[in-house]
Design an enzyme around this catalytic site. Structure first.
Site, PDB file in Angstrom:
ATOM      1  N   ASP A 201       0.846  -1.197   0.000  1.00  0.00           N
ATOM      2  CA  ASP A 201       0.000   0.000   0.000  1.00  0.00           C
ATOM      3  C   ASP A 201       0.879   1.244   0.000  1.00  0.00           C
ATOM      4  O   ASP A 201       2.006   1.221   0.513  1.00  0.00           O
ATOM      5  CB  ASP A 201      -0.867   0.042   1.265  1.00  0.00           C
ATOM      6  CG  ASP A 201      -2.075  -0.893   1.193  1.00  0.00           C
ATOM      7  OD1 ASP A 201      -2.290  -1.532   0.150  1.00  0.00           O
ATOM      8  OD2 ASP A 201      -2.798  -0.973   2.206  1.00  0.00           O
TER       9      ASP A 201
ATOM     10  N   ARG B 123      -1.223  -0.633  -8.625  1.00  0.00           N
ATOM     11  CA  ARG B 123      -2.590  -0.211  -8.316  1.00  0.00           C
ATOM     12  C   ARG B 123      -2.605   1.316  -8.400  1.00  0.00           C
ATOM     13  O   ARG B 123      -1.773   1.974  -7.781  1.00  0.00           O
ATOM     14  CB  ARG B 123      -2.952  -0.663  -6.905  1.00  0.00           C
ATOM     15  CG  ARG B 123      -4.326  -0.193  -6.440  1.00  0.00           C
ATOM     16  CD  ARG B 123      -4.476  -0.296  -4.923  1.00  0.00           C
ATOM     17  NE  ARG B 123      -4.238  -1.631  -4.430  1.00  0.00           N
ATOM     18  CZ  ARG B 123      -3.902  -1.882  -3.153  1.00  0.00           C
ATOM     19  NH1 ARG B 123      -3.767  -0.910  -2.271  1.00  0.00           N
ATOM     20  NH2 ARG B 123      -3.702  -3.111  -2.763  1.00  0.00           N
TER      21      ARG B 123
HETATM   22  N1  FMN Z   1      -5.312   5.115  -0.967  1.00  0.00           N
HETATM   23  C1  FMN Z   1      -4.015   5.311  -0.662  1.00  0.00           C
HETATM   24  O1  FMN Z   1      -3.600   6.440  -0.408  1.00  0.00           O
HETATM   25  N2  FMN Z   1      -3.131   4.242  -0.620  1.00  0.00           N
HETATM   26  C2  FMN Z   1      -3.517   2.977  -0.916  1.00  0.00           C
HETATM   27  O2  FMN Z   1      -2.686   2.061  -0.878  1.00  0.00           O
HETATM   28  C3  FMN Z   1      -4.879   2.749  -1.258  1.00  0.00           C
HETATM   29  N3  FMN Z   1      -5.326   1.504  -1.556  1.00  0.00           N
HETATM   30  C4  FMN Z   1      -6.613   1.354  -2.016  1.00  0.00           C
HETATM   31  C5  FMN Z   1      -7.058   0.106  -2.455  1.00  0.00           C
HETATM   32  C6  FMN Z   1      -8.318  -0.045  -2.994  1.00  0.00           C
HETATM   33  C7  FMN Z   1      -8.764  -1.385  -3.478  1.00  0.00           C
HETATM   34  C8  FMN Z   1      -9.179   1.091  -3.114  1.00  0.00           C
HETATM   35  C9  FMN Z   1     -10.532   0.993  -3.728  1.00  0.00           C
HETATM   36  C10 FMN Z   1      -8.768   2.309  -2.647  1.00  0.00           C
HETATM   37  C11 FMN Z   1      -7.507   2.469  -2.085  1.00  0.00           C
HETATM   38  N4  FMN Z   1      -7.080   3.703  -1.613  1.00  0.00           N
HETATM   39  C12 FMN Z   1      -5.762   3.869  -1.276  1.00  0.00           C
HETATM   40  C13 FMN Z   1      -8.058   4.803  -1.396  1.00  0.00           C
HETATM   41  C14 FMN Z   1      -8.154   5.763  -2.565  1.00  0.00           C
HETATM   42  O3  FMN Z   1      -6.990   6.548  -2.628  1.00  0.00           O
HETATM   43  C15 FMN Z   1      -9.373   6.702  -2.426  1.00  0.00           C
HETATM   44  O4  FMN Z   1      -9.216   7.456  -1.259  1.00  0.00           O
HETATM   45  C16 FMN Z   1     -10.712   6.009  -2.376  1.00  0.00           C
HETATM   46  O5  FMN Z   1     -10.767   4.942  -3.274  1.00  0.00           O
HETATM   47  C17 FMN Z   1     -11.866   6.996  -2.717  1.00  0.00           C
HETATM   48  O6  FMN Z   1     -11.727   7.460  -4.035  1.00  0.00           O
HETATM   49  P1  FMN Z   1     -12.645   6.951  -5.260  1.00  0.00           P
HETATM   50  O7  FMN Z   1     -13.689   7.982  -5.447  1.00  0.00           O
HETATM   51  O8  FMN Z   1     -11.737   6.846  -6.427  1.00  0.00           O
HETATM   52  O9  FMN Z   1     -13.169   5.624  -4.893  1.00  0.00           O
END
Ligand code: FMN
Length: 281
Positions: free
Chosen positions: A107, A158
């Site tokens: 992450d 990712r």
């Molecule tokens: N945010 C991070 O800052 N670091 C991460 O490693 C991270 N891993 C994520 C893994 C998954 C499967 C998802 C769906 C989100 C992750 N996020 C991570 C959160 C996203 O940065 C973001 O805050 C969240 O998905 C809301 O945005 P959206 O409108 O694109 O869904």
């Protein structure tokens, strides 16, 4: 309280969640909650608990996919002799993962950790090719340069928007810019021929990625959609039913507070899910 977003406190709860999702054609990503650990003992305990995931999953004939935070296993701790404890523990985790044909994602955390995390990712991806991936955040100005610099590794990445509260000096303050950069990063990574995990609940982005892939002749086997457990279950199911690879990120464990706070901060509407959960008992 955090029931809606967290599978439970125990590993067994998380494994049960994976099995339930698998029945619906969605894979799981296991995430033991915890971060920014400052004691060697605690970092080693987290490492043991992460290794226990592999024991629990072994022999189930399900894909084994784990997400870890380097700050949880000792990234902030330097051992006598100069070795970074996070890197040492990551090697233990990856050796076990490789033996089981499992996959581990690192992450991405707050911006002061990006340099060391990418450097450690490079080391680990070289030692354990095909077993480890990491995350890039579209809200940071630096990210396109980071993506390019990693390209020689043909990395599994990712792409996320980014979940931490970051200053304007390092991150786009405007959502429009973040969304634009998000698309740009995904398209560039796909075009470079790399495996891309599109981690977002943003339906417009998801639709655009599908169209881009079709138009550019990028096979569905080169990307997947990742969403958080408990968020947009309808969308997760729809994508899986359409034949896309979908993985849900399943946090479990006791240290849910920081995770939960980020979910509320990015979408205040998430509070109502939680309140409903509380009312149900
Ligand atoms: N945010 C991070 O800052 N670091 C991460 O490693 C991270 N891993 C994520 C893994 C998954 C499967 C998802 C769906 C989100 C992750 N996020 C991570 C959160 C996203 O940065 C973001 O805050 C969240 O998905 C809301 O945005 P959206 O409108 O694109 O869904």
């Amino acid at each position: 309280v955090a029931q809606r977003f967290v599978a439970g406190e125990q590993l067994a709860d998380a494994v049960r969640a994976v099995e339930e999702l698998e029945r619906r054609g969605i894979h799981g990503i296991l995430d033991l909650l915890g971060e920014m650990v400052t004691s060697e003992q605690e970092a080693n305990t987290f490492t043991e608990n992460i290794l226990a995931i592999f024991d629990a999953m072994e022999g189930r004939e399900l894909p084994i996919y784990v997400s870890i935070k380097l700050s949880q296993i000792g990234q902030d701790i330097t051992l006598p002799g100069g070795e970074n404890l996070g890197l040492r523990n990551a090697r233990r985790i990856l050796a076990r993962a490789r033996a089981l044909n499992a996959f581990v994602a690192l992450d991405m955390e707050d911006h002061p950790r990006v340099d060391i995390t990418l450097e450690q990712f490079r080391t680990l991806a070289t030692e354990f090719p095909g077993t480890v991936g990491t995350v890039l955040q579209a809200y940071l100005y630096r990210t396109e340069a980071d993506r390019k610099a990693l390209d020689d590794l043909k990395p599994n990445l990712r792409i996320v928007k980014g979940a931490y509260l970051e200053p304007e000096t390092v991150a786009y303050p405007s959502k429009t810019d973040v969304d634009m950069n998000y698309r740009r990063l995904v398209y560039a990574h796909l075009k470079a021929g790399n495996y891309t995990c599109v981690a977002s609940h943003d339906e417009r982005i998801i639709e655009d990625v599908k169209l881009f892939a079709e138009k550019s002749g990028i096979p569905r086997s080169q990307f997947e959609f990742q969403l958080l457990y408990g968020i947009r279950r309808d969308l997760q199911q729809k994508l899986a039913d359409e034949g896309y690879t979908v993985r849900a990120y399943i946090p479990y464990g006791r240290d849910w507070y920081a995770y939960f706070s980020r979910r509320i901060a990015e979408r205040p509407a998430n509070v109502s899910f939680v309140l409903r959960g509380m009312l149900k008992g």
